[in-house]
Design a protein around this motif. Structure first.
Motif, short mmCIF file in Angstrom:
data_model
loop_
_atom_site.label_atom_id
_atom_site.label_comp_id
_atom_site.label_asym_id
_atom_site.label_seq_id
_atom_site.Cartn_x
_atom_site.Cartn_y
_atom_site.Cartn_z
N ALA A 199 -27.69 21.51 11.98
CA ALA A 199 -26.46 21.87 12.84
C ALA A 199 -25.79 20.43 13.53
N ILE A 200 -27.16 19.84 14.34
CA ILE A 200 -26.31 18.98 15.66
C ILE A 200 -26.32 17.49 14.30
N TYR A 201 -26.55 17.63 13.75
CA TYR A 201 -25.91 16.40 12.41
C TYR A 201 -25.40 16.71 11.75
N VAL A 210 -17.42 21.96 16.19
CA VAL A 210 -18.33 22.70 16.38
C VAL A 210 -17.79 24.41 16.22
N ARG A 211 -16.29 24.90 16.34
CA ARG A 211 -16.13 25.46 15.53
C ARG A 211 -15.96 26.27 14.57
N ALA A 212 -15.69 24.77 13.61
CA ALA A 212 -15.85 25.07 12.31
C ALA A 212 -17.46 25.57 11.86
N ILE A 213 -18.21 24.41 12.26
CA ILE A 213 -19.94 24.71 12.09
C ILE A 213 -19.98 26.31 12.11
N ASP A 214 -19.98 26.86 13.34
CA ASP A 214 -20.41 28.18 13.79
C ASP A 214 -20.07 29.12 13.23
N THR A 215 -18.32 29.25 13.01
CA THR A 215 -18.05 29.96 12.30
C THR A 215 -18.39 30.07 10.75
N ALA A 216 -18.84 29.10 10.36
CA ALA A 216 -18.82 28.69 9.03
C ALA A 216 -21.21 29.61 9.07
N MET A 217 -21.64 29.49 10.06
CA MET A 217 -22.65 30.26 9.59
C MET A 217 -22.54 31.61 9.85
N ARG A 218 -22.13 31.86 11.63
CA ARG A 218 -21.66 33.34 11.27
C ARG A 218 -21.06 33.91 10.28
#
Ligand SMILES: CC(=O)CC(=O)SCCNC(=O)CCNC(=O)[C@H](O)C(C)(C)COP(=O)(O)OP(=O)(O)OC[C@H]1O[C@@H](n2cnc3c(N)ncnc32)[C@H](O)[C@@H]1OP(=O)(O)O
Ligand SMILES: NC(=O)C1=CN([C@@H]2O[C@H](COP(=O)(O)OP(=O)(O)OC[C@H]3O[C@@H](n4cnc5c(N)ncnc54)[C@H](OP(=O)(O)O)[C@@H]3O)[C@@H](O)[C@H]2O)C=CC1
Length: 290
Positions: A199-201, A210-218
């Motif tokens: 996710a950091i990569y 940051v928000r898109a990555i966390d929203t995507a996985m949530r």
């Protein structure tokens, strides 16, 4: 029967381990090198106990009883009377070895030593103590009062009596003990941390914010926390330490820590515990820091 426990390290994990021991009516000596960390730990424990009162899981009387079981200490005088030590200090092999190697002469011969390490070889840590057969990995998950799992990791010398005693303790704490073999990062972190590193990569390479990555996985994988939010919750120093153990222990480039993770840790941006990581936690709402 485990009646008295020394918890060494009063950080994120140490306070949670002391919390669950205390509500199981076990006497806990919570040790840290810093008095302010101990004060903070006791505040956190009381706060988390109150969360459980909120839901009716505990009564006010239970809080008073639980807190009476916790003795904050900064010295080793208590070690002579404990049945178990749970080491929950910084995920750094040298710090752990300096703590663990000094315990033996201060403990009862029958006392057990457990480490809450996320990733470091239990066999290697056991070897520098005077009791490798009474040494075990007892790996709680964060936040300890809520997460059901405890990974139990035998070192090569851990005997069955030690394993059984710690397995029974985990059940007494209303946890589900699961055995894992003593290889780098055991089971949970062998799978979870490469996902967090990926996710950091994903952020580093500009695939998402940051928000898109966390929203995507949530919302896309039904994770309770996004991977970057979870990394901040775990502690970016701990995440980096685990990736380095995987990279060195398994010698596979797929475990190389993302340079962006290294940069955050070098900046002291360790996540929630330092007020800033992938998010800034100093305001009312967490704000992405890039
Ligand atoms: C790194 C390692 O070595 C190993 C690891 O630990 S890997 C990390 C493993 N942990 C995870 O993956 C955690 C993922 N996140 C979650 O499960 C959830 O976000 C969470 C349980 C932490 C919070 O859940 P949530 O639904 O967002 O919050 P919320 O509904 O307020 O809390 C649910 C319960 O957890 C409690 N809780 C929430 N955050 C808490 C915290 N930080 N500490 C203690 N209790 C907490 C709440 O009090 C509530 O308990 P009650 O039902 O008894 O009141
Ligand atoms: N964070 C997580 O999600 C999880 C972490 N773990 C593991 O638990 C352990 C602790 O992690 P965590 O709680 O996050 O780390 P923290 O950094 O939050 O806490 C570590 C604590 O240990 C203290 N400490 C350092 N050296 C000593 C010493 N010689 N004697 C006593 N205390 C000492 C530190 O004090 P100071 O700050 O003053 O240096 C700090 O208070 C690590 O092995 C970690 O891998 C396991 C599961 C989950």
């Amino acid at each position: 029967m485990i009646k008295k426990v020394s918890v060494i390290g009063a950080g994120q994990m140490g306070n949670g381990i002391a919390h669950v021991l205390a509500i199981a009516d076990i006497d806990v000596f919570l040790k840290d090198i810093s008095k302010e960390q101990l004060d903070k730990a006791l505040e956190t424990i009381e706060h988390n106990l109150r969360r459980q009162v909120g839901r009716g899981a505990l009564s006010e009387g239970d809080i008073t009883k639980a807190l009476a079981h916790i003795n904050p200490v900064t010295d080793d005088a208590h070690l002579a009377e404990v049945d178990l030590v749970i080491e929950a200090a910084t995920e750094n092999e040298e710090i752990k070895k300096s703590i663990l190697s000094a315990l033996g002469p201060k403990l009862k011969p029958e006392a057990i030593i457990a480490t809450n390490t996320s990733s470091i070889s239990v066999t290697r840590l056991a070897a520098i103590t005077d009791r490798p057969e009474k040494f075990i990995g007892m790996h709680f998950m964060n936040p300890v009062p809520v997460m059901q799992l405890v990974e139990l990791i035998r070192g090569i010398a851990t005997n069955e009596e030690t394993f059984e005693t710690i397995r029974e303790l985990a059940v007494r704490l209303h946890k589900t003990p699961t055995p894992a073999e003593d290889f780098p990062a055991f089971i949970v972190n062998r799978i979870l941390l490469p996902m967090i590193n990926e996710a950091i990569y994903t952020l580093y390479e500009g695939v998402g914010s940051v928000r898109a990555i966390d929203t995507a996985m949530r919302l896309g994988a039904n994770h309770p926390m996004g991977p970057l939010q979870l990394a901040d919750f775990i502690g970016l120093d701990v995440c980096l330490a685990i990736m380095q153990v995987l990279y060195e222990g398994l010698a596979d480039t797929k475990y190389r820590p993302c340079p962006l993770l290294v940069k955050y840790v070098e900046a002291g941006w360790l996540g929630r515990k330092s007020g800033r990581g992938f998010y800034d936690y100093t305001g009312d709402e967490p704000i992405p820091t890039r």
